[in-house]
Design a protein around this motif. Structure first.
Motif, PDB file in Angstrom:
ATOM      1  N   ALA A 103      19.400  31.956 -32.887  1.00  0.00           N
ATOM      2  CA  ALA A 103      18.402  32.624 -33.036  1.00  0.00           C
ATOM      3  C   ALA A 103      18.085  32.843 -34.234  1.00  0.00           C
ATOM      4  O   ALA A 103      16.988  32.882 -34.694  1.00  0.00           O
ATOM      5  CB  ALA A 103      18.872  34.016 -32.154  1.00  0.00           C
ATOM      6  N   ARG A 104      19.050  33.103 -35.199  1.00  0.00           N
ATOM      7  CA  ARG A 104      18.726  33.381 -36.572  1.00  0.00           C
ATOM      8  C   ARG A 104      18.250  32.072 -37.489  1.00  0.00           C
ATOM      9  O   ARG A 104      17.054  32.197 -38.139  1.00  0.00           O
ATOM     10  CB  ARG A 104      20.105  33.768 -37.301  1.00  0.00           C
ATOM     11  CG  ARG A 104      20.425  35.167 -37.010  1.00  0.00           C
ATOM     12  CD  ARG A 104      21.622  35.886 -37.806  1.00  0.00           C
ATOM     13  NE  ARG A 104      22.854  34.970 -37.581  1.00  0.00           N
ATOM     14  CZ  ARG A 104      23.803  35.197 -36.562  1.00  0.00           C
ATOM     15  NH1 ARG A 104      23.549  36.525 -36.058  1.00  0.00           N
ATOM     16  NH2 ARG A 104      24.919  34.569 -36.482  1.00  0.00           N
ATOM     17  N   ALA A 105      18.881  31.048 -37.054  1.00  0.00           N
ATOM     18  CA  ALA A 105      18.037  29.725 -37.443  1.00  0.00           C
ATOM     19  C   ALA A 105      16.674  29.303 -36.972  1.00  0.00           C
ATOM     20  O   ALA A 105      15.790  29.059 -37.809  1.00  0.00           O
ATOM     21  CB  ALA A 105      18.916  28.709 -37.011  1.00  0.00           C
ATOM     22  N   MET A 106      16.451  29.764 -35.831  1.00  0.00           N
ATOM     23  CA  MET A 106      15.084  29.837 -35.135  1.00  0.00           C
ATOM     24  C   MET A 106      13.961  30.768 -35.905  1.00  0.00           C
ATOM     25  O   MET A 106      12.940  30.395 -36.304  1.00  0.00           O
ATOM     26  CB  MET A 106      15.014  29.951 -33.541  1.00  0.00           C
ATOM     27  CG  MET A 106      13.549  30.098 -33.046  1.00  0.00           C
ATOM     28  SD  MET A 106      12.886  28.549 -33.309  1.00  0.00           S
ATOM     29  CE  MET A 106      13.967  27.355 -32.254  1.00  0.00           C
ATOM     30  N   HIS A 107      14.568  32.036 -36.223  1.00  0.00           N
ATOM     31  CA  HIS A 107      13.910  32.850 -36.656  1.00  0.00           C
ATOM     32  C   HIS A 107      13.760  32.559 -38.460  1.00  0.00           C
ATOM     33  O   HIS A 107      12.378  32.487 -38.666  1.00  0.00           O
ATOM     34  CB  HIS A 107      14.719  34.416 -36.901  1.00  0.00           C
ATOM     35  CG  HIS A 107      13.900  35.445 -37.526  1.00  0.00           C
ATOM     36  ND1 HIS A 107      14.483  35.865 -38.750  1.00  0.00           N
ATOM     37  CD2 HIS A 107      12.970  35.915 -37.286  1.00  0.00           C
ATOM     38  CE1 HIS A 107      13.670  36.831 -39.149  1.00  0.00           C
ATOM     39  NE2 HIS A 107      12.644  37.054 -38.476  1.00  0.00           N
ATOM     40  N   ALA A 108      14.583  31.982 -39.222  1.00  0.00           N
ATOM     41  CA  ALA A 108      14.086  31.464 -40.274  1.00  0.00           C
ATOM     42  C   ALA A 108      13.018  30.180 -40.214  1.00  0.00           C
ATOM     43  O   ALA A 108      12.092  30.172 -41.009  1.00  0.00           O
ATOM     44  CB  ALA A 108      15.453  30.927 -40.937  1.00  0.00           C
ATOM     45  N   ASN A 109      13.353  29.515 -39.295  1.00  0.00           N
ATOM     46  CA  ASN A 109      12.342  28.311 -39.313  1.00  0.00           C
ATOM     47  C   ASN A 109      10.942  28.690 -38.904  1.00  0.00           C
ATOM     48  O   ASN A 109       9.811  28.391 -39.298  1.00  0.00           O
ATOM     49  CB  ASN A 109      12.737  27.386 -37.987  1.00  0.00           C
ATOM     50  CG  ASN A 109      14.035  26.332 -38.405  1.00  0.00           C
ATOM     51  OD1 ASN A 109      14.148  26.008 -39.337  1.00  0.00           O
ATOM     52  ND2 ASN A 109      14.544  26.333 -37.391  1.00  0.00           N
ATOM     53  N   VAL A 110      10.680  29.897 -38.008  1.00  0.00           N
ATOM     54  CA  VAL A 110       9.380  30.628 -37.768  1.00  0.00           C
ATOM     55  C   VAL A 110       8.855  31.255 -38.942  1.00  0.00           C
ATOM     56  O   VAL A 110       7.663  30.937 -39.312  1.00  0.00           O
ATOM     57  CB  VAL A 110       9.542  31.455 -36.745  1.00  0.00           C
ATOM     58  CG1 VAL A 110       8.134  32.386 -36.404  1.00  0.00           C
ATOM     59  CG2 VAL A 110      10.002  30.993 -35.085  1.00  0.00           C
ATOM     60  N   LYS A 111       9.703  31.796 -39.702  1.00  0.00           N
ATOM     61  CA  LYS A 111       9.155  32.479 -41.003  1.00  0.00           C
ATOM     62  C   LYS A 111       8.858  31.460 -42.162  1.00  0.00           C
ATOM     63  O   LYS A 111       7.837  31.440 -42.799  1.00  0.00           O
ATOM     64  CB  LYS A 111      10.390  33.329 -41.502  1.00  0.00           C
ATOM     65  CG  LYS A 111      10.722  34.474 -40.727  1.00  0.00           C
ATOM     66  CD  LYS A 111      11.751  35.278 -41.668  1.00  0.00           C
ATOM     67  CE  LYS A 111      11.309  35.699 -42.862  1.00  0.00           C
ATOM     68  NZ  LYS A 111      12.334  36.811 -43.575  1.00  0.00           N
ATOM     69  N   MET A 112       9.655  30.376 -41.956  1.00  0.00           N
ATOM     70  CA  MET A 112       9.151  29.044 -42.886  1.00  0.00           C
ATOM     71  C   MET A 112       7.818  28.702 -42.554  1.00  0.00           C
ATOM     72  O   MET A 112       6.911  28.387 -43.342  1.00  0.00           O
ATOM     73  CB  MET A 112      10.352  28.079 -42.837  1.00  0.00           C
ATOM     74  CG  MET A 112       9.978  27.038 -43.932  1.00  0.00           C
ATOM     75  SD  MET A 112      11.107  25.837 -43.807  1.00  0.00           S
ATOM     76  CE  MET A 112      12.715  26.745 -44.116  1.00  0.00           C
ATOM     77  N   ALA A 113       7.523  28.452 -41.287  1.00  0.00           N
ATOM     78  CA  ALA A 113       6.560  27.901 -40.813  1.00  0.00           C
ATOM     79  C   ALA A 113       5.241  28.754 -40.845  1.00  0.00           C
ATOM     80  O   ALA A 113       4.222  28.306 -41.330  1.00  0.00           O
ATOM     81  CB  ALA A 113       6.559  27.638 -39.329  1.00  0.00           C
ATOM     82  N   GLY A 114       5.385  30.003 -40.713  1.00  0.00           N
ATOM     83  CA  GLY A 114       4.478  30.990 -41.169  1.00  0.00           C
ATOM     84  C   GLY A 114       3.899  30.905 -42.472  1.00  0.00           C
ATOM     85  O   GLY A 114       2.804  31.186 -42.901  1.00  0.00           O
ATOM     86  N   ALA A 115       5.117  30.681 -43.337  1.00  0.00           N
ATOM     87  CA  ALA A 115       4.816  30.800 -44.871  1.00  0.00           C
ATOM     88  C   ALA A 115       4.054  29.520 -45.179  1.00  0.00           C
ATOM     89  O   ALA A 115       2.892  29.704 -46.017  1.00  0.00           O
ATOM     90  CB  ALA A 115       6.058  30.911 -45.777  1.00  0.00           C
ATOM     91  N   MET A 116       4.231  28.518 -44.523  1.00  0.00           N
ATOM     92  CA  MET A 116       3.696  27.190 -44.778  1.00  0.00           C
ATOM     93  C   MET A 116       2.078  27.264 -44.233  1.00  0.00           C
ATOM     94  O   MET A 116       1.166  26.963 -44.783  1.00  0.00           O
ATOM     95  CB  MET A 116       4.510  25.954 -44.199  1.00  0.00           C
ATOM     96  CG  MET A 116       5.994  25.643 -44.844  1.00  0.00           C
ATOM     97  SD  MET A 116       6.616  24.513 -44.125  1.00  0.00           S
ATOM     98  CE  MET A 116       5.671  23.174 -44.416  1.00  0.00           C
ATOM     99  N   GLY A 117       2.060  28.113 -43.221  1.00  0.00           N
ATOM    100  CA  GLY A 117       0.652  28.074 -42.634  1.00  0.00           C
ATOM    101  C   GLY A 117      -0.159  29.090 -43.622  1.00  0.00           C
ATOM    102  O   GLY A 117      -1.253  28.709 -43.604  1.00  0.00           O
ATOM    103  N   THR A 118       0.501  30.154 -44.040  1.00  0.00           N
ATOM    104  CA  THR A 118      -0.379  30.799 -45.031  1.00  0.00           C
ATOM    105  C   THR A 118      -0.649  30.065 -46.223  1.00  0.00           C
ATOM    106  O   THR A 118      -1.872  30.136 -46.722  1.00  0.00           O
ATOM    107  CB  THR A 118       0.546  32.100 -45.440  1.00  0.00           C
ATOM    108  OG1 THR A 118       0.617  32.794 -44.242  1.00  0.00           O
ATOM    109  CG2 THR A 118      -0.307  32.958 -46.498  1.00  0.00           C
TER     110      THR A 118
END
Length: 213
Positions: A89-104
């Motif tokens: 879950a923590r790894a998925m959370h980190a990936n989601v945050k990374m994807a969000g940063a890349m999207g921004t």
């Protein structure tokens, strides 16, 4: 959804997941501790039954001990899976945050690209170069005009002071070269260089230097 009817954020959901997993893991740990206490009690009872020679009770207690130990093993497996789920879950959370940063970042770059076109930028740079060249030419023209005005101002005293200073500097340089310049009349020139360097002295030294270059 939270108490205000709003959908929880990713951070809030992640914190809630962590709390849930910790609660479950604490429950599993309590069950394992209870099983360990029961295991020790059964072992004591088995020892007593063995000393008493009660084979029937010994058999029942032995089977119960096997079941307790199996259950205790299951708690270790459950704890391992819970920890693994938390890590995933923590790894998925980190990936989601990374994807969000890349999207921004992608959105930002897209907005910048929409606002600035290569053609406009090239025209801007060309205009800058042209205007900079004009400014340089204007500055040079103004400087030349000012020089002409100042040279024609008739300020003879200032001009004489400048000429005198320059001649003094030349005189010192010529005097130094005069001492080393090869000439049949070096002695006469050396005597003059100790007092004052005249135009004639300068012409003679320049002629000698040109001859021996």
């Amino acid at each position: 959804m939270n108490i205000f009817g709003k959908k929880p954020t990713l951070e809030e959901q992640m914190k809630e997941n962590d709390r849930s997993l910790r609660r479950v893991n604490r429950g599993v740990t309590r069950d394992r501790n209870q099983l360990e206490r029961e295991e020790k009690k059964l072992e004591d009872d088995i020892r007593k039954s063995a000393k008493a020679g009660n084979k029937e009770a010994l058999t029942v207690l032995a089977k119960q001990l096997v079941q307790v130990r199996k259950q205790k093993t299951r708690t270790f497996v459950a704890s391992s899976k819970i920890s693994s789920a938390g890590a995933q879950a923590r790894a998925m959370h980190a990936n989601v945050k990374m994807a969000g940063a890349m999207g921004t970042a992608t959105k930002t770059m897209s907005n910048v690209n929409k606002q600035i076109s290569p053609q406009d930028l090239a025209r801007t740079m060309q205009e800058f170069t042209k205007e900079s060249t004009k400014m340089d030419m204007s500055e040079e023209l103004i400087n030349d005009t000012l020089d002409d005005i100042l040279n024609e101002s008739g300020d003879e005293e200032e001009s004489d002071a400048i000429v005198t200073r320059v001649l003094d500097e030349i005189g010192i340089e010529i005097s130094g070269k005069l001492a080393n310049a090869p000439s049949a009349h070096r002695g006469a020139l050396d005597e003059k260089s100790k007092t004052k360097v005249t135009d004639e002295d300068i012409e003679k030294v320049l002629a000698q230097l040109r001859t021996h270059e």
